[in-house]
Design a protein around this motif. Sequence first.
Motif, PDB file in Angstrom:
ATOM      1  N   CYS A  72      -0.799   5.757   4.308  1.00 12.25           N
ATOM      2  CA  CYS A  72      -1.165   4.688   3.385  1.00 12.25           C
ATOM      3  C   CYS A  72      -2.299   3.833   3.922  1.00 12.25           C
ATOM      4  O   CYS A  72      -2.973   3.149   3.177  1.00 12.25           O
ATOM      5  CB  CYS A  72       0.072   3.828   3.106  1.00 12.25           C
ATOM      6  SG  CYS A  72      -0.137   2.524   1.906  1.00 12.25           S
ATOM      7  N   ARG A 102       6.828   5.607   0.217  1.00 14.58           N
ATOM      8  CA  ARG A 102       6.708   4.170   0.427  1.00 14.58           C
ATOM      9  C   ARG A 102       7.687   3.656   1.484  1.00 14.58           C
ATOM     10  O   ARG A 102       7.523   2.547   1.990  1.00 14.58           O
ATOM     11  CB  ARG A 102       6.923   3.386  -0.881  1.00 14.58           C
ATOM     12  CG  ARG A 102       6.060   3.840  -2.022  1.00 14.58           C
ATOM     13  CD  ARG A 102       4.616   4.075  -1.605  1.00 14.58           C
ATOM     14  NE  ARG A 102       3.910   2.895  -1.161  1.00 14.58           N
ATOM     15  CZ  ARG A 102       3.211   2.098  -1.949  1.00 14.58           C
ATOM     16  NH1 ARG A 102       3.112   2.341  -3.222  1.00 14.58           N
ATOM     17  NH2 ARG A 102       2.591   1.043  -1.450  1.00 14.58           N
ATOM     18  N   ASP A 121      -1.730   1.534   6.318  1.00 19.64           N
ATOM     19  CA  ASP A 121      -1.166   0.251   6.751  1.00 19.64           C
ATOM     20  C   ASP A 121      -1.324   0.073   8.258  1.00 19.64           C
ATOM     21  O   ASP A 121      -1.058   0.996   9.017  1.00 19.64           O
ATOM     22  CB  ASP A 121       0.344   0.180   6.436  1.00 19.64           C
ATOM     23  CG  ASP A 121       0.650   0.518   4.989  1.00 19.64           C
ATOM     24  OD1 ASP A 121      -0.075   0.012   4.114  1.00 19.64           O
ATOM     25  OD2 ASP A 121       1.603   1.277   4.755  1.00 19.64           O
ATOM     26  N   ASN A 176       0.226   3.411   9.819  1.00 11.60           N
ATOM     27  CA  ASN A 176       0.804   4.395   8.903  1.00 11.60           C
ATOM     28  C   ASN A 176      -0.335   5.157   8.230  1.00 11.60           C
ATOM     29  O   ASN A 176      -0.927   4.667   7.272  1.00 11.60           O
ATOM     30  CB  ASN A 176       1.661   3.669   7.860  1.00 11.60           C
ATOM     31  CG  ASN A 176       2.144   4.605   6.764  1.00 11.60           C
ATOM     32  OD1 ASN A 176       2.086   5.820   6.903  1.00 11.60           O
ATOM     33  ND2 ASN A 176       2.612   4.030   5.669  1.00 11.60           N
ATOM     34  N   CYS A 233       5.976   2.767   4.546  1.00 11.92           N
ATOM     35  CA  CYS A 233       5.258   1.488   4.468  1.00 11.92           C
ATOM     36  C   CYS A 233       6.178   0.348   4.891  1.00 11.92           C
ATOM     37  O   CYS A 233       5.746  -0.593   5.553  1.00 11.92           O
ATOM     38  CB  CYS A 233       4.773   1.222   3.046  1.00 11.92           C
ATOM     39  SG  CYS A 233       3.633   2.462   2.429  1.00 11.92           S
ATOM     40  N   CYS A 235      -0.737  -2.189   2.230  1.00 10.81           N
ATOM     41  CA  CYS A 235      -0.254  -2.339   0.858  1.00 10.81           C
ATOM     42  C   CYS A 235       0.773  -3.474   0.773  1.00 10.81           C
ATOM     43  O   CYS A 235       1.227  -3.995   1.795  1.00 10.81           O
ATOM     44  CB  CYS A 235       0.366  -1.032   0.386  1.00 10.81           C
ATOM     45  SG  CYS A 235       1.855  -0.588   1.280  1.00 10.81           S
ATOM     46  N   SER A 277       4.059  -2.976   2.765  1.00 12.46           N
ATOM     47  CA  SER A 277       3.987  -3.119   4.222  1.00 12.46           C
ATOM     48  C   SER A 277       3.832  -4.590   4.609  1.00 12.46           C
ATOM     49  O   SER A 277       4.446  -5.054   5.566  1.00 12.46           O
ATOM     50  CB  SER A 277       2.853  -2.276   4.804  1.00 12.46           C
ATOM     51  OG  SER A 277       1.594  -2.838   4.504  1.00 12.46           O
TER      52      SER A 277
HETATM   53 ZN    ZN Z   1       1.695   1.216   2.522  1.00  9.22          ZN
END
Ligand code: ZN
Length: 150
Positions: free
Chosen positions: A39, A125, A41, A36, A128, A64, A67
């Motif tokens: 972010c 988000r 991830d 991702n 995520c 994060c 995730s």
């Molecule tokens: Zn994330």
Amino acid sequence: MSELESLYQEVILDHNRRPRNFKVLESANRKAEGFNPLCGDRVTIYLEVDDEFVKDVAFQGSGCAISMASSSIMTESLKGKSLVEVERLWTTFHDIVTGESSESSGQTDVGKLAVFGGLSKYPVRVKCATLTWHTLLAALHETQQAVSSE
Ligand code: ZN
């Protein structure tokens, strides 16, 4: 923040701190990687499936709290499920995180997946939380391309 929301946050933080099924699955017969870029991830999904059932599932990765918790809770939720149930859970989960439906329609027991219900307020988000599911589906369908949430 409501009591329910803070409870949900506790569950997410707990899964982030102690992710379940966080390992390389030696018996895996499917594998896919997801990323991702919004972010940072990253996740790798390991699946052991036969024609009908998810026999085992595990993941590795970094990212994060959302995730990591999403992967952890997803792998917990999918063990022993039929492939039909997996697709149904994904549809329900998608509805929950995008706010299409705040609760299970009653058809599917979403269990802990409900903790991601608050995410619909934070569209960034949502990616995520769904990355790990997109990666799972790629592994299931044996898509060879690397998965990106974009
Ligand atoms: Zn994330």
